[in-house]
Enzyme design. Structure first.
Site, PDB file in Angstrom:
ATOM      1  N   GLU A 110       0.853  -1.196   0.000  1.00 52.16           N
ATOM      2  CA  GLU A 110       0.000   0.000   0.000  1.00 52.16           C
ATOM      3  C   GLU A 110       0.882   1.238   0.000  1.00 52.16           C
ATOM      4  OE1 GLU A 110      -3.810  -0.077   2.289  1.00 52.16           O
ATOM      5  OE2 GLU A 110      -2.942  -1.859   3.150  1.00 52.16           O
ATOM      6  N   HIS A 235      -9.043   9.508   2.664  1.00 52.95           N
ATOM      7  CA  HIS A 235      -8.578   8.413   1.801  1.00 52.95           C
ATOM      8  C   HIS A 235      -8.758   8.882   0.359  1.00 52.95           C
ATOM      9  CE1 HIS A 235      -8.002   4.527  -0.028  1.00 52.95           C
ATOM     10  NE2 HIS A 235      -7.704   4.003   1.155  1.00 52.95           N
ATOM     11  N   ARG A 286      -0.866   8.905   1.569  1.00 52.01           N
ATOM     12  CA  ARG A 286      -2.238   9.369   1.339  1.00 52.01           C
ATOM     13  C   ARG A 286      -2.429  10.864   1.300  1.00 52.01           C
ATOM     14  NH1 ARG A 286      -5.421   5.057   4.963  1.00 52.01           N
ATOM     15  NH2 ARG A 286      -4.798   3.390   3.578  1.00 52.01           N
ATOM     16  N   HIS A 347     -11.544   9.627   6.298  1.00 47.98           N
ATOM     17  CA  HIS A 347     -11.291   8.211   6.513  1.00 47.98           C
ATOM     18  C   HIS A 347     -10.788   7.882   7.919  1.00 47.98           C
ATOM     19  CE1 HIS A 347     -10.244   4.130   5.379  1.00 47.98           C
ATOM     20  NE2 HIS A 347      -8.975   4.314   5.697  1.00 47.98           N
ATOM     21  N   ARG A 382      -1.217   9.105   9.005  1.00 50.51           N
ATOM     22  CA  ARG A 382      -1.061   7.663   9.275  1.00 50.51           C
ATOM     23  C   ARG A 382      -0.634   6.909   8.022  1.00 50.51           C
ATOM     24  NH1 ARG A 382      -4.556   3.065   8.757  1.00 50.51           N
ATOM     25  NH2 ARG A 382      -6.190   4.421   7.985  1.00 50.51           N
TER      26      ARG A 382
HETATM   27  P1  FAD Z   1     -13.846   0.662  15.763  1.00 51.65           P
HETATM   28  O1  FAD Z   1     -13.524  -0.560  15.029  1.00 51.65           O
HETATM   29  O2  FAD Z   1     -14.443   1.775  15.006  1.00 51.65           O
HETATM   30  O3  FAD Z   1     -14.832   0.267  16.943  1.00 51.65           O
HETATM   31  C1  FAD Z   1     -15.434   1.257  17.718  1.00 51.65           C
HETATM   32  C2  FAD Z   1     -16.523   0.618  18.546  1.00 51.65           C
HETATM   33  O4  FAD Z   1     -16.996   1.532  19.515  1.00 51.65           O
HETATM   34  C3  FAD Z   1     -17.734   0.203  17.738  1.00 51.65           C
HETATM   35  O5  FAD Z   1     -18.162  -1.039  18.213  1.00 51.65           O
HETATM   36  C4  FAD Z   1     -18.771   1.267  18.085  1.00 51.65           C
HETATM   37  O6  FAD Z   1     -20.103   0.852  17.960  1.00 51.65           O
HETATM   38  C5  FAD Z   1     -18.418   1.542  19.530  1.00 51.65           C
HETATM   39  N1  FAD Z   1     -18.848   2.845  20.031  1.00 51.65           N
HETATM   40  C6  FAD Z   1     -18.566   4.070  19.542  1.00 51.65           C
HETATM   41  N2  FAD Z   1     -19.138   5.019  20.300  1.00 51.65           N
HETATM   42  C7  FAD Z   1     -19.795   4.378  21.303  1.00 51.65           C
HETATM   43  C8  FAD Z   1     -20.597   4.801  22.397  1.00 51.65           C
HETATM   44  N3  FAD Z   1     -20.875   6.103  22.628  1.00 51.65           N
HETATM   45  N4  FAD Z   1     -21.117   3.859  23.233  1.00 51.65           N
HETATM   46  C9  FAD Z   1     -20.896   2.546  23.002  1.00 51.65           C
HETATM   47  N5  FAD Z   1     -20.166   2.090  21.976  1.00 51.65           N
HETATM   48  C10 FAD Z   1     -19.613   2.993  21.141  1.00 51.65           C
HETATM   49  N6  FAD Z   1      -6.993   0.304   9.029  1.00 51.65           N
HETATM   50  C11 FAD Z   1      -6.012  -0.568   8.771  1.00 51.65           C
HETATM   51  O7  FAD Z   1      -5.048  -0.669   9.524  1.00 51.65           O
HETATM   52  N7  FAD Z   1      -6.070  -1.348   7.646  1.00 51.65           N
HETATM   53  C12 FAD Z   1      -7.099  -1.296   6.760  1.00 51.65           C
HETATM   54  O8  FAD Z   1      -7.140  -2.026   5.786  1.00 51.65           O
HETATM   55  C13 FAD Z   1      -8.128  -0.367   7.010  1.00 51.65           C
HETATM   56  N8  FAD Z   1      -9.163  -0.229   6.147  1.00 51.65           N
HETATM   57  C14 FAD Z   1     -10.204   0.588   6.478  1.00 51.65           C
HETATM   58  C15 FAD Z   1     -11.304   0.638   5.638  1.00 51.65           C
HETATM   59  C16 FAD Z   1     -12.420   1.398   5.980  1.00 51.65           C
HETATM   60  C17 FAD Z   1     -13.599   1.457   5.068  1.00 51.65           C
HETATM   61  C18 FAD Z   1     -12.399   2.131   7.198  1.00 51.65           C
HETATM   62  C19 FAD Z   1     -13.582   2.950   7.606  1.00 51.65           C
HETATM   63  C20 FAD Z   1     -11.280   2.110   8.018  1.00 51.65           C
HETATM   64  C21 FAD Z   1     -10.182   1.334   7.666  1.00 51.65           C
HETATM   65  N9  FAD Z   1      -9.057   1.268   8.494  1.00 51.65           N
HETATM   66  C22 FAD Z   1      -8.055   0.405   8.195  1.00 51.65           C
HETATM   67  C23 FAD Z   1      -9.037   1.953   9.776  1.00 51.65           C
HETATM   68  C24 FAD Z   1      -9.392   0.934  10.873  1.00 51.65           C
HETATM   69  O9  FAD Z   1     -10.420   0.092  10.412  1.00 51.65           O
HETATM   70  C25 FAD Z   1      -9.849   1.595  12.148  1.00 51.65           C
HETATM   71  O10 FAD Z   1      -9.000   2.628  12.508  1.00 51.65           O
HETATM   72  C26 FAD Z   1      -9.867   0.568  13.274  1.00 51.65           C
HETATM   73  O11 FAD Z   1     -10.678  -0.513  12.902  1.00 51.65           O
HETATM   74  C27 FAD Z   1     -10.368   1.190  14.545  1.00 51.65           C
HETATM   75  O12 FAD Z   1     -10.587   0.176  15.466  1.00 51.65           O
HETATM   76  P2  FAD Z   1     -11.179   0.560  16.884  1.00 51.65           P
HETATM   77  O13 FAD Z   1     -11.361  -0.714  17.611  1.00 51.65           O
HETATM   78  O14 FAD Z   1     -10.378   1.629  17.486  1.00 51.65           O
HETATM   79  O15 FAD Z   1     -12.599   1.234  16.541  1.00 51.65           O
HETATM   80  C1  SIN Z   2      -7.328   0.625   2.427  1.00 50.69           C
HETATM   81  O1  SIN Z   2      -7.582  -0.567   2.268  1.00 50.69           O
HETATM   82  O2  SIN Z   2      -7.019   1.386   1.510  1.00 50.69           O
HETATM   83  C2  SIN Z   2      -7.426   1.191   3.794  1.00 50.69           C
HETATM   84  C3  SIN Z   2      -6.195   0.905   4.523  1.00 50.69           C
HETATM   85  C4  SIN Z   2      -6.068   1.792   5.723  1.00 50.69           C
HETATM   86  O3  SIN Z   2      -6.883   2.670   5.962  1.00 50.69           O
HETATM   87  O4  SIN Z   2      -5.070   1.619   6.425  1.00 50.69           O
END
Ligand code: FAD
Ligand code: SIN
Length: 562
Positions: A110, A235, A286, A347, A382
């Site tokens: 990537e 993104h 990015r 993103h 990032r």
């Molecule tokens: P999240 O996975 O967002 O989980 C947050 C949780 O908190 C959820 O369950 C939500 O419901 C809960 N929550 C929020 N507010 C409250 C509240 N007030 N009360 C109770 N519950 C609450 N990163 C990578 O490293 N590689 C990738 O390939 C990648 N691809 C991505 C593709 C997309 C489309 C997106 C959107 C992001 C991508 N990212 C990627 C970024 C990555 O997915 C996120 O940064 C990461 O998953 C965040 O994980 P987290 O556990 O911190 O939060």
């Molecule tokens: C992607 O698959 O392009 C998202 C990867 C990331 O947000 O780290």
């Protein structure tokens, strides 16, 4: 409810920590929708980790620091990189199935990575990780997941009957049980914020509707240190769907892994344009690619640019990117034959609640992990696929910290006595924390007026606090958001809470934090690009000069509209 460990959020940060903490006591995970709904579930590209003997920690560290534009905390970067392989092994152990090639993990590429080091499950990595974690949790007796529980505010000294002699701390949370419509007090020995990011503060975002920055807003209100909120990552390639320009919930991502496999960004007329901005072309970091696309769109007045996936080849597209392929086909685009229309979208939130290397915030007994935090890993931008990695490594660090404390206590008091003492303490805290009081509040009929503020916040942020910024626009945004924030507060104070109102209050707080932080940074760096503060230390000065010139021209043309 009383629990040893309260984890707010069921993405990778929350669930991976729940599994580990369950050996020390009761773990309650609350989550505002169903348990899989999270940014994690939508992750496509994968998880960056050094898994190949031709790769090295030094190279992954250097790439991360380079993307972060001088603002990364080196120890934090070293930590996630060096612990990366172990995190991948742990995921495999609990049953995550990653793509393989000739029996070995298939390593994708990537933007900004100088090596192939992205471990992935085709183009649905997040879904697979979330599935494996939730599946493992099913067999853990000490963990309970409470779905449709919305955390409102952290319990702090403000919610105590008698002050805490030990200073600033967190005692749990007030949460709205969405099904019963009652606010419950949840008392916890340790509270962990794992609530993810805030993409929903913008009109067009790859983030699902849960990403309203609740944890950051709660932390801010509770007195946590917040940092780097100006660095919002756009993104470069979300799918542009004609007729859905007004889609303000979640846009579909076309993974950067697609460019890693050979896809090239082009203008509508089919001309490659990235090389004139950066020698890495379509695979530059990015911030550079998103800014270049933004600039190309402004120059041409087009609504999007094109991603040419044809160089990857039909078979490989179908094998590596089945989900992306399916989505494109559903709107009549065959990516092995036609170019795919793409546009940048909000993103990732690089800033958030500041933590140390063990995920500790400045409030005692409050930890944070994942996208809600600012650990120092990402700096001003990032690096792709470092986010899932950061979440896992910092959740592991929280576990390490808590396990040191637990083991020390077991040794000195003995297991039974320690557990009894913990229970007694929690019962005392419970008795000292006020229950939720909404006397005098009503179901306000003016909600319909206030609800429009959600759209307005998103428009203000997209128009004035986007990829390219200037002081005039930030000041304009600040005035408007400040007014909206006050309006919401006034309404909130006299109204019974609902999910919509709580999210609106949090979105306004996060918008305010982004703008206020952006106004304080008097330089262009990484994702924060200010027309009135050009980069001084920039090795890519020429690239930025091109963009600045073009933007000035564009601004002149649109001066009357601003
Ligand atoms: P999240 O996975 O967002 O989980 C947050 C949780 O908190 C959820 O369950 C939500 O419901 C809960 N929550 C929020 N507010 C409250 C509240 N007030 N009360 C109770 N519950 C609450 N990163 C990578 O490293 N590689 C990738 O390939 C990648 N691809 C991505 C593709 C997309 C489309 C997106 C959107 C992001 C991508 N990212 C990627 C970024 C990555 O997915 C996120 O940064 C990461 O998953 C965040 O994980 P987290 O556990 O911190 O939060
Ligand atoms: C992607 O698959 O392009 C998202 C990867 C990331 O947000 O780290």
């Amino acid at each position: 409810m009383i629990t040893d460990y309260l984890i707010i959020g069921s993405g990778i940060a929350g669930l991976s920590l729940a599994l580990k903490l369950s050996r020390f006591g009761t773990v309650s995970v609350i989550t505002k929708k169903h348990s899989a709904e999270s940014n994690t579930n939508y992750a496509q590209g994968g998880i960056a980790a050094v898994m190949d003997s031709a790769d090295s920690f030094e190279s992954h560290i250097a790439d991360t620091l380079d993307a972060g534009a001088g603002l990364c905390r080196v120890e934090a970067v070293e930590k996630i990189v060096r612990e990366g392989p172990q995190m991948i092994r742990e995921l495999i152990e609990i049953g995550a199935k990653f793509s393989k090639e000739h029996g070995r993990l298939e390593l994708g590429k990537e933007g900004g990575h100088s090596m192939n080091r992205i471990i992935h499950a085709k183009d649905l990595t997040g879904k697979e990780v979330e599935r494996a974690l939730l599946n493992k949790i099913l067999s853990s007796r000490n963990i309970r997941i409470f779905e449709y529980y919305f955390a409102i505010d952290l319990l702090t000294y403000r919610n105590l009957k008698k002050p805490d002699a030990n200073g600033k701390a967190c005692y749990g949370v007030y949460a709205l049980n969405v099904k019963s419509n009652k606010v419950e007090k949840i008392i916890a020995g340790k509270t962990i914020l794992a609530t993810g990011g805030a993409g929903q503060v913008y009109l067009h975002t790859t983030n699902p509707s849960i990403a309203t920055g609740d944890g950051i807003a709660m932390g801010y209100r509770a007195g946590c240190d917040i940092a780097n909120m100006e660095f919002i990552q756009f993104h470069p390639t979300s799918l542009h769907e004609a007729g859905r320009e007004d889609n303000s919930e979640q846009v579909f991502l076309i993974s950067e892994a697609v460019r890693g496999a050979g896809a090239v960004l082009k203008s509508k007329s089919g001309k490659e344009f990235m090389r004139k901005y950066d020698k890495r072309g379509s695979l530059a970091p990015r911030d550079i690619v998103a800014r270049a696309i933004d600039n190309e769109m402004k120059k041409s007045s087009d609504t999007h640019v094109m991603l040419d996936m044809r160089p990857i080849g039909k078979n490989k597209i179908a094998k590596m990117f089945p989900n992306i392929c399916k989505r494109c086909l559903s709107i009549g685009i065959d990516p092995s034959v036609q170019m795919v229309p793409v546009v940048p979208a909000a993103h990732y939130t690089c800033g958030g609640i500041k933590t140390d290397l063990y995920g500790q915030t400045n409030l005692r007994n409050l930890y944070a992990s994942g996208e809600v935090t600012m650990t120092g890993v990402h700096g001003a931008n990032r690096l792709a696929s470092n986010s899932l990695l950061e979440a896992m490594v910092f959740s592991d660090a929280i576990f390490e910290k808590i396990s040191q404390e637990e083991e020390a206590a077991h040794t000195s008091a003995g297991m039974k006595r320690h557990t009894a003492e913990k229970r007694k303490k929690l019962a005392e805290v419970d008795a000292n924390v006020l229950t939720w009081n909404d006397k005098g509040t009503v179901n306000n009929e003016e909600w319909i007026l206030i609800s429009h503020n959600r759209r307005e916040i998103k428009e203000i942020m997209s128009d004035y606090v986007g990829i390219v910024r200037n002081t005039y626009r930030l000041e304009r945004a600040y005035r408007r958001i400040d007014m909206i924030k006050k309006e919401i507060k006034e309404f909130y104070d006299k109204t019974k809470v609902t999910v919509e109102l709580l999210e609106l209050r949090n979105l306004a707080a996060v918008a305010y934090l982004i703008i206020a932080s952006a106004m304080k940074r008097h330089e262009s760096r990484g994702l924060h690009y200010m027309l009135d503060y050009p980069k001084r230390d920039d090795i890519n000065f020429l690239r930025d000069t091109v963009i600045r010139k073009e933007f000035k021209k564009h601004n002149k043309r649109n001066a009357k509209k601003v």
